[in-house]
Design an enzyme around this catalytic site. Structure first.
Site, PDB file in Angstrom:
ATOM      1  N   LYS A 118     -17.689  49.065  -4.370  1.00  0.00           N
ATOM      2  CA  LYS A 118     -18.663  49.229  -5.465  1.00  0.00           C
ATOM      3  C   LYS A 118     -18.329  48.311  -6.639  1.00  0.00           C
ATOM      4  O   LYS A 118     -19.190  47.630  -7.176  1.00  0.00           O
ATOM      5  CB  LYS A 118     -18.671  50.684  -5.987  1.00  0.00           C
ATOM      6  CG  LYS A 118     -18.967  51.723  -4.948  1.00  0.00           C
ATOM      7  CD  LYS A 118     -18.977  53.115  -5.553  1.00  0.00           C
ATOM      8  CE  LYS A 118     -17.635  53.574  -6.078  1.00  0.00           C
ATOM      9  NZ  LYS A 118     -16.581  53.716  -5.046  1.00  0.00           N
ATOM     10  N   ARG A 138     -21.296  60.889 -10.110  1.00  0.00           N
ATOM     11  CA  ARG A 138     -20.445  61.241  -8.978  1.00  0.00           C
ATOM     12  C   ARG A 138     -20.672  62.670  -8.517  1.00  0.00           C
ATOM     13  O   ARG A 138     -20.055  63.103  -7.551  1.00  0.00           O
ATOM     14  CB  ARG A 138     -19.004  61.121  -9.436  1.00  0.00           C
ATOM     15  CG  ARG A 138     -18.337  59.900  -8.909  1.00  0.00           C
ATOM     16  CD  ARG A 138     -16.899  60.108  -9.090  1.00  0.00           C
ATOM     17  NE  ARG A 138     -16.058  59.297  -8.332  1.00  0.00           N
ATOM     18  CZ  ARG A 138     -15.659  58.083  -8.666  1.00  0.00           C
ATOM     19  NH1 ARG A 138     -16.150  57.476  -9.696  1.00  0.00           N
ATOM     20  NH2 ARG A 138     -14.775  57.480  -7.940  1.00  0.00           N
ATOM     21  N   ARG A 185      -5.297  46.731  -2.073  1.00  0.00           N
ATOM     22  CA  ARG A 185      -5.941  46.391  -3.354  1.00  0.00           C
ATOM     23  C   ARG A 185      -4.888  46.180  -4.440  1.00  0.00           C
ATOM     24  O   ARG A 185      -3.914  46.913  -4.534  1.00  0.00           O
ATOM     25  CB  ARG A 185      -6.889  47.503  -3.784  1.00  0.00           C
ATOM     26  CG  ARG A 185      -7.417  47.246  -5.196  1.00  0.00           C
ATOM     27  CD  ARG A 185      -8.612  48.023  -5.538  1.00  0.00           C
ATOM     28  NE  ARG A 185      -8.424  49.457  -5.480  1.00  0.00           N
ATOM     29  CZ  ARG A 185      -9.389  50.326  -5.731  1.00  0.00           C
ATOM     30  NH1 ARG A 185     -10.591  49.893  -6.017  1.00  0.00           N
ATOM     31  NH2 ARG A 185      -9.162  51.612  -5.655  1.00  0.00           N
ATOM     32  N   ARG A 193      -2.742  50.647  -7.909  1.00  0.00           N
ATOM     33  CA  ARG A 193      -3.119  51.832  -8.689  1.00  0.00           C
ATOM     34  C   ARG A 193      -2.411  53.078  -8.159  1.00  0.00           C
ATOM     35  O   ARG A 193      -2.263  53.229  -6.949  1.00  0.00           O
ATOM     36  CB  ARG A 193      -4.642  52.039  -8.622  1.00  0.00           C
ATOM     37  CG  ARG A 193      -5.384  51.226  -9.640  1.00  0.00           C
ATOM     38  CD  ARG A 193      -6.879  51.197  -9.442  1.00  0.00           C
ATOM     39  NE  ARG A 193      -7.508  52.441  -9.042  1.00  0.00           N
ATOM     40  CZ  ARG A 193      -8.825  52.571  -8.842  1.00  0.00           C
ATOM     41  NH1 ARG A 193      -9.629  51.529  -9.014  1.00  0.00           N
ATOM     42  NH2 ARG A 193      -9.343  53.708  -8.468  1.00  0.00           N
ATOM     43  N   ARG A 195      -9.089  61.745  -2.256  1.00  0.00           N
ATOM     44  CA  ARG A 195     -10.293  61.183  -2.897  1.00  0.00           C
ATOM     45  C   ARG A 195     -11.451  61.114  -1.911  1.00  0.00           C
ATOM     46  O   ARG A 195     -12.606  61.322  -2.293  1.00  0.00           O
ATOM     47  CB  ARG A 195      -9.984  59.787  -3.460  1.00  0.00           C
ATOM     48  CG  ARG A 195      -9.115  59.860  -4.694  1.00  0.00           C
ATOM     49  CD  ARG A 195      -8.525  58.501  -5.045  1.00  0.00           C
ATOM     50  NE  ARG A 195      -9.510  57.518  -5.414  1.00  0.00           N
ATOM     51  CZ  ARG A 195      -9.264  56.210  -5.452  1.00  0.00           C
ATOM     52  NH1 ARG A 195      -8.079  55.742  -5.137  1.00  0.00           N
ATOM     53  NH2 ARG A 195     -10.217  55.375  -5.826  1.00  0.00           N
TER      54      ARG A 195
HETATM   55  P1  AP5 Z   1     -13.387  47.883  -4.834  1.00  0.00           P
HETATM   56  O1  AP5 Z   1     -14.535  47.000  -5.149  1.00  0.00           O
HETATM   57  O2  AP5 Z   1     -12.290  47.993  -5.842  1.00  0.00           O
HETATM   58  O3  AP5 Z   1     -13.904  49.333  -4.373  1.00  0.00           O
HETATM   59  P2  AP5 Z   1     -14.543  50.514  -5.214  1.00  0.00           P
HETATM   60  O4  AP5 Z   1     -15.612  51.104  -4.365  1.00  0.00           O
HETATM   61  O5  AP5 Z   1     -14.919  50.063  -6.587  1.00  0.00           O
HETATM   62  O6  AP5 Z   1     -13.278  51.458  -5.227  1.00  0.00           O
HETATM   63  P3  AP5 Z   1     -12.660  52.384  -6.374  1.00  0.00           P
HETATM   64  O7  AP5 Z   1     -11.383  52.928  -5.800  1.00  0.00           O
HETATM   65  O8  AP5 Z   1     -12.545  51.659  -7.662  1.00  0.00           O
HETATM   66  O9  AP5 Z   1     -13.684  53.461  -6.418  1.00  0.00           O
HETATM   67  P4  AP5 Z   1     -13.485  54.852  -6.895  1.00  0.00           P
HETATM   68  O10 AP5 Z   1     -14.880  55.241  -6.984  1.00  0.00           O
HETATM   69  O11 AP5 Z   1     -12.648  55.764  -6.087  1.00  0.00           O
HETATM   70  O12 AP5 Z   1     -12.586  54.653  -8.212  1.00  0.00           O
HETATM   71  P5  AP5 Z   1     -12.973  54.651  -9.742  1.00  0.00           P
HETATM   72  O13 AP5 Z   1     -12.175  53.629 -10.396  1.00  0.00           O
HETATM   73  O14 AP5 Z   1     -14.451  54.653  -9.920  1.00  0.00           O
HETATM   74  O15 AP5 Z   1     -12.781  47.412  -3.423  1.00  0.00           O
HETATM   75  C1  AP5 Z   1     -11.648  48.052  -2.865  1.00  0.00           C
HETATM   76  C2  AP5 Z   1     -10.722  46.974  -2.226  1.00  0.00           C
HETATM   77  O16 AP5 Z   1     -11.375  46.417  -1.102  1.00  0.00           O
HETATM   78  C3  AP5 Z   1     -10.416  45.800  -3.174  1.00  0.00           C
HETATM   79  O17 AP5 Z   1      -9.107  45.364  -2.950  1.00  0.00           O
HETATM   80  C4  AP5 Z   1     -11.436  44.730  -2.753  1.00  0.00           C
HETATM   81  O18 AP5 Z   1     -10.943  43.415  -3.010  1.00  0.00           O
HETATM   82  C5  AP5 Z   1     -11.600  45.022  -1.270  1.00  0.00           C
HETATM   83  N1  AP5 Z   1     -12.975  44.767  -0.799  1.00  0.00           N
HETATM   84  C6  AP5 Z   1     -14.142  45.003  -1.454  1.00  0.00           C
HETATM   85  N2  AP5 Z   1     -15.192  44.656  -0.692  1.00  0.00           N
HETATM   86  C7  AP5 Z   1     -14.672  44.218   0.497  1.00  0.00           C
HETATM   87  C8  AP5 Z   1     -15.245  43.722   1.709  1.00  0.00           C
HETATM   88  N3  AP5 Z   1     -16.588  43.633   1.872  1.00  0.00           N
HETATM   89  N4  AP5 Z   1     -14.407  43.378   2.712  1.00  0.00           N
HETATM   90  C9  AP5 Z   1     -13.041  43.482   2.574  1.00  0.00           C
HETATM   91  N5  AP5 Z   1     -12.446  43.923   1.445  1.00  0.00           N
HETATM   92  C10 AP5 Z   1     -13.249  44.289   0.427  1.00  0.00           C
HETATM   93  O19 AP5 Z   1     -12.469  56.118 -10.164  1.00  0.00           O
HETATM   94  C11 AP5 Z   1     -11.096  56.448 -10.177  1.00  0.00           C
HETATM   95  C12 AP5 Z   1     -10.958  57.903 -10.587  1.00  0.00           C
HETATM   96  O20 AP5 Z   1     -11.525  58.096 -11.920  1.00  0.00           O
HETATM   97  C13 AP5 Z   1     -11.699  58.927  -9.708  1.00  0.00           C
HETATM   98  O21 AP5 Z   1     -10.938  59.306  -8.576  1.00  0.00           O
HETATM   99  C14 AP5 Z   1     -11.902  60.083 -10.709  1.00  0.00           C
HETATM  100  O22 AP5 Z   1     -10.725  60.829 -10.873  1.00  0.00           O
HETATM  101  C15 AP5 Z   1     -12.174  59.366 -12.025  1.00  0.00           C
HETATM  102  N6  AP5 Z   1     -13.614  59.146 -12.260  1.00  0.00           N
HETATM  103  C16 AP5 Z   1     -14.251  57.941 -12.377  1.00  0.00           C
HETATM  104  N7  AP5 Z   1     -15.563  58.107 -12.584  1.00  0.00           N
HETATM  105  C17 AP5 Z   1     -15.765  59.462 -12.597  1.00  0.00           C
HETATM  106  C18 AP5 Z   1     -16.921  60.274 -12.749  1.00  0.00           C
HETATM  107  N8  AP5 Z   1     -18.145  59.730 -12.908  1.00  0.00           N
HETATM  108  N9  AP5 Z   1     -16.764  61.619 -12.704  1.00  0.00           N
HETATM  109  C19 AP5 Z   1     -15.556  62.181 -12.538  1.00  0.00           C
HETATM  110  N10 AP5 Z   1     -14.420  61.472 -12.380  1.00  0.00           N
HETATM  111  C20 AP5 Z   1     -14.531  60.124 -12.402  1.00  0.00           C
END
Ligand code: AP5
Length: 213
Positions: free
Chosen positions: A13, A88, A127, A160, A171
Site C-alpha cells: 500500500k 482500518r 523490508r 521496524r 497483524r
Molecule cells: P509496503 O509498501 O511498505 O507495504 P504496506 O502495505 O504499506 O505495509 P505496512 O506494513 O506499512 O502496512 P501496515 O498497514 O501494516 O502498516 P502501517 O504502517 O499502516 O511494502 C512492504 C515491503 O514489500 C517493502 O519492503 C516493499 O519494498 C516491498 N514491496 C512492495 N510492493 C512489492 C511488490 N509488488 N513486489 C515485491 N516487493 C514489494 O501501520 C502500522 C501500525 O500502526 C498498525 O499495525 C497499527 O497498530 C497502527 N495503525 C496505523 N493506521 C491505523 C489505523 N487507521 N487504525 C488503527 N491503527 C493504525
C-alpha cells in the site's frame, strides 16, 4: 482524486501510495507514518500508539479518526489525497464518510492491493524503513544504492519493530478480522478496485494508473 489504499500489512500500500502521490501531485497520508513520527518525537499520541503497534494491534479508533479528518480538511488536500492505512475498521470508514459528507465530498476509489498471507512474511522480513523521511525499501525487491542507507535522505534504515515474524502473524490476524470487511463495504459503495499485488511493483502501479484513468 480521493483514494483509499486497502490491503494486508506488507501488501505494498505504502509503495503504491507514494507513486500515486508523485504522479498525481496529491498528498500521501499514512497513519502508520504519522504514528511512527509521533513515537520518534516522544509525543503523548506516540506513547499511546506504540503499545498497540508493538503488539501488532490496532490503535483505538478514537485516536485515529479526528487526526485523519483534520488532516484531509487542510488546504493541500483540496485536489485530493491518497490515504494509506486508514480506514482500518468499519467505524473508521463510517466516520470518514460522515465527515466528508458534511462538505458534500466522497471518496472516489478504494484500491485493494491483493497479496496472499504466505507472501507477506517474506516481504516484511526484507523490508527496511527510514524513520526520518518515511521511505521504504526491500533488501531484494527494492534495494538501496548503499546498503542500509536511505537513498532519499541518507539516514540509517531500520527493520521496524512490528515487522518481526511473530508480530506480522498477529497483524495479519487483526487485518482479516477488522480490516478485510472494508472490501465488502467499499464494494457495496461501488468504488472498490482490485489489483494483483504479487506482480512487480511497477506492473502493479501500471494496473493502478489504468484504473484511475
Ligand atoms: P509496503 O509498501 O511498505 O507495504 P504496506 O502495505 O504499506 O505495509 P505496512 O506494513 O506499512 O502496512 P501496515 O498497514 O501494516 O502498516 P502501517 O504502517 O499502516 O511494502 C512492504 C515491503 O514489500 C517493502 O519492503 C516493499 O519494498 C516491498 N514491496 C512492495 N510492493 C512489492 C511488490 N509488488 N513486489 C515485491 N516487493 C514489494 O501501520 C502500522 C501500525 O500502526 C498498525 O499495525 C497499527 O497498530 C497502527 N495503525 C496505523 N493506521 C491505523 C489505523 N487507521 N487504525 C488503527 N491503527 C493504525
Amino acid at each position: 482524486m480521493k483514494i483509499i489504499m486497502l490491503g494486508a500489512p506488507g501488501a505494498g500500500k505504502g509503495t503504491q501510495a507514494k507513486m500515486i502521490s508523485d504522479k498525481y501531485n496529491i498528498p500521501h497520508i499514512s497513519t502508520g507514518d504519522i504514528f511512527r513520527a509521533n513515537i520518534k518525537e516522544g509525543t503523548e499520541l506516540g506513547k499511546k500508539a506504540k503499545t498497540y503497534m508493538d503488539a501488532g494491534a490496532l490503535v483505538p479508533d478514537e485516536l485515529v479518526v479526528d487526526l485523519v479528518v483534520d488532516r484531509v480538511a487542510k488546504d493541500d488536500c483540496a485536489n485530493g489525497y491518497v490515504l494509506d492505512g486508514f480506514p482500518r475498521t468499519i467505524p473508521q470508514a463510517k466516520a470518514l464518510d460522515e465527515a466528508l459528507a458534511k462538505n458534500g465530498v466522497k471518496i472516489d476509489f478504494a484500491i485493494d492491493v491483493e497479496v496472499p498471507d504466505e507472501n507477506i512474511i517474506n516481504r516484511m522480513s526484507g523490508r527496511r524503513a527510514c524513520v526520518e523521511c518515511g521511505a521504504t525499501y526491500h533488501i531484494k525487491y527494492a534495494p538501496t544504492k548503499v546498503e542500509n542507507v536511505c537513498d532519499r535522505c541518507g539516514n540509517e534504515l531500520i527493520l521496524r519493530d512490528d515487522d518481526k515474524p511473530e508480530t506480522v502473524k498477529k497483524r495479519l490476524d487483526v487485518y482479516h478480522e477488522q480490516t478485510q470487511p472494508l472490501i465488502d463495504y467499499y464494494n457495496e459503495a461501488g468504488i472498490l478496485a482490485e489489483v494483483d499485488g504479487t506482480k512487480d511493483m511497477m506492473d502493479v502501479f501500471g494496473d493502478i494508473t489504468e484504473l484511475l484513468k
